[in-house]
Write a protein that holds these residues in place. Sequence first.
Motif, PDB file in Angstrom:
ATOM      1  N   ASP A 117       0.817  -1.216  -0.164  1.00  0.00           N
ATOM      2  CA  ASP A 117       0.000  -0.007  -0.037  1.00  0.00           C
ATOM      3  C   ASP A 117       1.022   1.192  -0.048  1.00  0.00           C
ATOM      4  OD1 ASP A 117      -2.336  -1.125  -0.148  1.00  0.00           O
ATOM      5  OD2 ASP A 117      -2.863  -1.170   1.940  1.00  0.00           O
ATOM      6  N   GLY A 120       2.307   1.644  -3.112  1.00  0.00           N
ATOM      7  CA  GLY A 120       1.257   2.335  -4.289  1.00  0.00           C
ATOM      8  C   GLY A 120       0.916   3.789  -4.106  1.00  0.00           C
ATOM      9  N   THR A 121       1.036   4.217  -2.714  1.00  0.00           N
ATOM     10  CA  THR A 121       1.100   5.702  -2.518  1.00  0.00           C
ATOM     11  C   THR A 121       2.145   6.324  -3.240  1.00  0.00           C
ATOM     12  OG1 THR A 121      -0.112   5.327  -0.567  1.00  0.00           O
ATOM     13  CG2 THR A 121       0.994   7.358  -0.687  1.00  0.00           C
ATOM     14  N   ARG A 123       3.996   5.284  -5.811  1.00  0.00           N
ATOM     15  CA  ARG A 123       3.810   5.569  -7.326  1.00  0.00           C
ATOM     16  C   ARG A 123       2.954   6.474  -7.512  1.00  0.00           C
ATOM     17  NH1 ARG A 123       4.439   0.190  -7.242  1.00  0.00           N
ATOM     18  NH2 ARG A 123       2.193  -0.199  -6.671  1.00  0.00           N
ATOM     19  N   ASP A 124       1.792   6.741  -6.774  1.00  0.00           N
ATOM     20  CA  ASP A 124       0.635   7.608  -7.260  1.00  0.00           C
ATOM     21  C   ASP A 124       1.129   9.138  -7.002  1.00  0.00           C
ATOM     22  OD1 ASP A 124      -1.222   5.687  -7.417  1.00  0.00           O
ATOM     23  OD2 ASP A 124      -2.069   5.765  -5.455  1.00  0.00           O
ATOM     24  N   LEU A 125       1.809   9.218  -5.986  1.00  0.00           N
ATOM     25  CA  LEU A 125       2.861  10.689  -5.924  1.00  0.00           C
ATOM     26  C   LEU A 125       3.675  10.901  -7.167  1.00  0.00           C
ATOM     27  CD1 LEU A 125       3.288  10.691  -1.850  1.00  0.00           C
ATOM     28  CD2 LEU A 125       2.040  12.330  -3.147  1.00  0.00           C
ATOM     29  N   ASP A 127       3.504   9.565 -10.025  1.00  0.00           N
ATOM     30  CA  ASP A 127       2.794  10.058 -11.346  1.00  0.00           C
ATOM     31  C   ASP A 127       2.081  11.316 -11.226  1.00  0.00           C
ATOM     32  OD1 ASP A 127       3.255   7.561 -12.171  1.00  0.00           O
ATOM     33  OD2 ASP A 127       1.367   6.576 -11.234  1.00  0.00           O
ATOM     34  N   ALA A 128       1.520  11.749  -9.949  1.00  0.00           N
ATOM     35  CA  ALA A 128       1.049  13.026  -9.883  1.00  0.00           C
ATOM     36  C   ALA A 128       2.017  14.271 -10.108  1.00  0.00           C
ATOM     37  CB  ALA A 128       0.326  13.438  -8.558  1.00  0.00           C
ATOM     38  N   ARG A 131       2.857  14.270 -13.951  1.00  0.00           N
ATOM     39  CA  ARG A 131       1.816  14.984 -14.768  1.00  0.00           C
ATOM     40  C   ARG A 131       1.736  16.376 -14.625  1.00  0.00           C
ATOM     41  NH1 ARG A 131      -1.179  10.561 -12.706  1.00  0.00           N
ATOM     42  NH2 ARG A 131      -2.125  11.790 -11.360  1.00  0.00           N
TER      43      ARG A 131
END
Length: 141
Positions: A117, A120-121, A123-125, A127-128, A131
Motif C-alpha cells: 500500500d 502504491g502511494t 507511485r501515485d505521488l 505519477d501526480a 503529470r
Amino acid sequence: MPDAGNQSLAERIELLFRTVHRPNGSSYSNEDVARACRESTGESFSATYLWQLRTGRRDNPTKRHLEALAAFFQVPASYFFDDTESPRIAEEVALLAAMRDAGVRDVALRAISLSPDGLGTVRDLIDAIARREADRRRSGS
C-alpha cells in the motif's frame, strides 16, 4: 524514454551514448567506445566510423561491430535490430542509468521497507508530480 522500436540504428546508438555513462557520470567519447570495440574484436573500428554510425552517415555495420557495441554498452545485440525487443531493452538501460543517480537510488532504497500500500502511494505521488511537471513544460511555465 523514446520508443526504440521506431528508431533508426543511428538513433539507437545515440540513445546508448546519452544513457550509459562512466561511473563518474561523464559521457563516453567516440574514441573511448571505438578503442574498446577494436580491442574486443581485433578488427578496424575507428572513432570516425562510430561517428558515422551515430549520425546515420553509415548504417550497415558488420555483425561483429554490432556485437562489440552491444558488449561495450552491456545490451543484447538484438537491441540494434529487433523492433520488438528494442523498447524493452531501452527501458532497462534507462532504469539502470537512473539507478546510478544518487537521488533515485536513495528513494529506491527507502522504498524497500514499504508495504505494498505504501509503494502504491509513492507511485501515485510520483505519477501526480510527473503529470504536473509535464503540464508545466507544455504550458511553458
